[in-house]
Motif scaffolding. Structure first.
Motif, mmCIF file in Angstrom:
data_model
loop_
_atom_site.group_PDB
_atom_site.id
_atom_site.type_symbol
_atom_site.label_atom_id
_atom_site.label_comp_id
_atom_site.label_asym_id
_atom_site.label_seq_id
_atom_site.Cartn_x
_atom_site.Cartn_y
_atom_site.Cartn_z
ATOM 1 N N ILE A 171 0.837 -1.190 0.000
ATOM 2 C CA ILE A 171 0.000 0.000 0.000
ATOM 3 C C ILE A 171 0.876 1.245 0.000
ATOM 4 C CG2 ILE A 171 -1.759 1.274 1.289
ATOM 5 C CD1 ILE A 171 -2.770 -1.352 0.092
ATOM 6 N N GLU A 172 0.487 2.179 -0.857
ATOM 7 C CA GLU A 172 1.200 3.448 -0.956
ATOM 8 C C GLU A 172 0.223 4.510 -1.427
ATOM 9 O OE1 GLU A 172 3.878 3.723 -4.490
ATOM 10 O OE2 GLU A 172 3.173 1.689 -4.894
ATOM 11 N N ASP A 173 0.604 5.760 -1.267
ATOM 12 C CA ASP A 173 -0.178 6.856 -1.814
ATOM 13 C C ASP A 173 0.116 6.945 -3.306
ATOM 14 O OD1 ASP A 173 -1.269 7.513 0.625
ATOM 15 O OD2 ASP A 173 0.235 9.028 1.093
ATOM 16 N N ARG A 233 -4.868 5.591 -1.496
ATOM 17 C CA ARG A 233 -3.924 4.737 -0.769
ATOM 18 C C ARG A 233 -4.240 3.296 -1.144
ATOM 19 N NH1 ARG A 233 0.026 5.235 2.295
ATOM 20 N NH2 ARG A 233 0.488 3.865 4.037
ATOM 21 N N ARG A 239 -0.575 -0.022 -6.016
ATOM 22 C CA ARG A 239 -0.618 0.581 -7.345
ATOM 23 C C ARG A 239 -0.732 -0.461 -8.446
ATOM 24 N NH1 ARG A 239 1.074 2.807 -11.928
ATOM 25 N NH2 ARG A 239 1.170 5.052 -12.141
ATOM 26 N N HIS A 256 -9.568 -3.712 -1.554
ATOM 27 C CA HIS A 256 -9.123 -2.380 -1.141
ATOM 28 C C HIS A 256 -10.228 -1.611 -0.411
ATOM 29 C CE1 HIS A 256 -5.765 -3.041 -3.958
ATOM 30 N NE2 HIS A 256 -5.149 -2.102 -3.255
#
Length: 172
Positions: free
Chosen positions: A36-38, A75, A78, A164
């Motif tokens: 998970i990332e922005d 978030r 990707r 998600h």
């Protein structure tokens, strides 16, 4: 040469089917093991458009997007979200006749982000919409028109989006 072309095409389709089954099985068996990332939505959509552009051009489908605010961030994992958007976008292009349009866009809506994939394609019969995200299900008009597919792409999209905490909506 003709037979070799058919073998190559069938091999590619079989490889895609196996890959889709493995991905879906992994998601369903172990859940999403995500990084998970922005993620900036404008960059994600731009990347998806670039991936889909050659297929759209080959099918003579106009592929568009609208400006997405650069501060719009989700978030997510990707690569998984990109995969789901590619699946949706490739369906939009595949089921749109030459001269039609497919569009990928996104907007912020309070604390939510809405990513939309729309097209001017053949649509989905009402009787098929409830099963659209089931494994191996293909809409009756897609099978009638002999449009190739495995019926796994949207099942993968559902697993990723719901994994998600998101939701899917279909309008035809």
């Amino acid at each position: 040469r003709y037979a070799l072309g058919i073998v190559d095409r069938n091999t590619t389709r079989l490889r895609g089917l196996i890959e889709d089954l493995l991905v879906l099985n992994k998601i369903e068996a172990t859940g999403l093991r995500s990084e998970i990332e922005d993620v900036r939505v404008d960059r994600l959509v731009a990347d998806v458009i670039e991936i889909l552009r050659p297929v759209a051009e080959e099918g003579q489908v106009q592929l568009t997007t609208s400006p997405i605010e650069s501060g719009l961030v989700v978030r997510v994992d990707r690569s998984q979200l990109e995969r789901s958007l590619i699946n949706l976008g490739s369906n939009a292009v595949k089921f749109t006749p030459a001269g039609g349009r497919a569009h990928v866009g996104a907007t912020g809506n309070g604390d939510r982000v809405v990513i939309e994939v729309a097209d001017t394609g053949i649509g989905i019969p009402v009787k098929d919409q409830a099963r659209l995200f089931d494994r191996f299900f293909r809409a009756s008009n897609a099978t009638d028109a002999a449009i190739p597919g495995t019926g796994l792409g949207l099942a993968i999209v559902r697993a990723i989006v719901e994994g998600h905490g998101g939701e899917l909506q279909v309008e035809s």
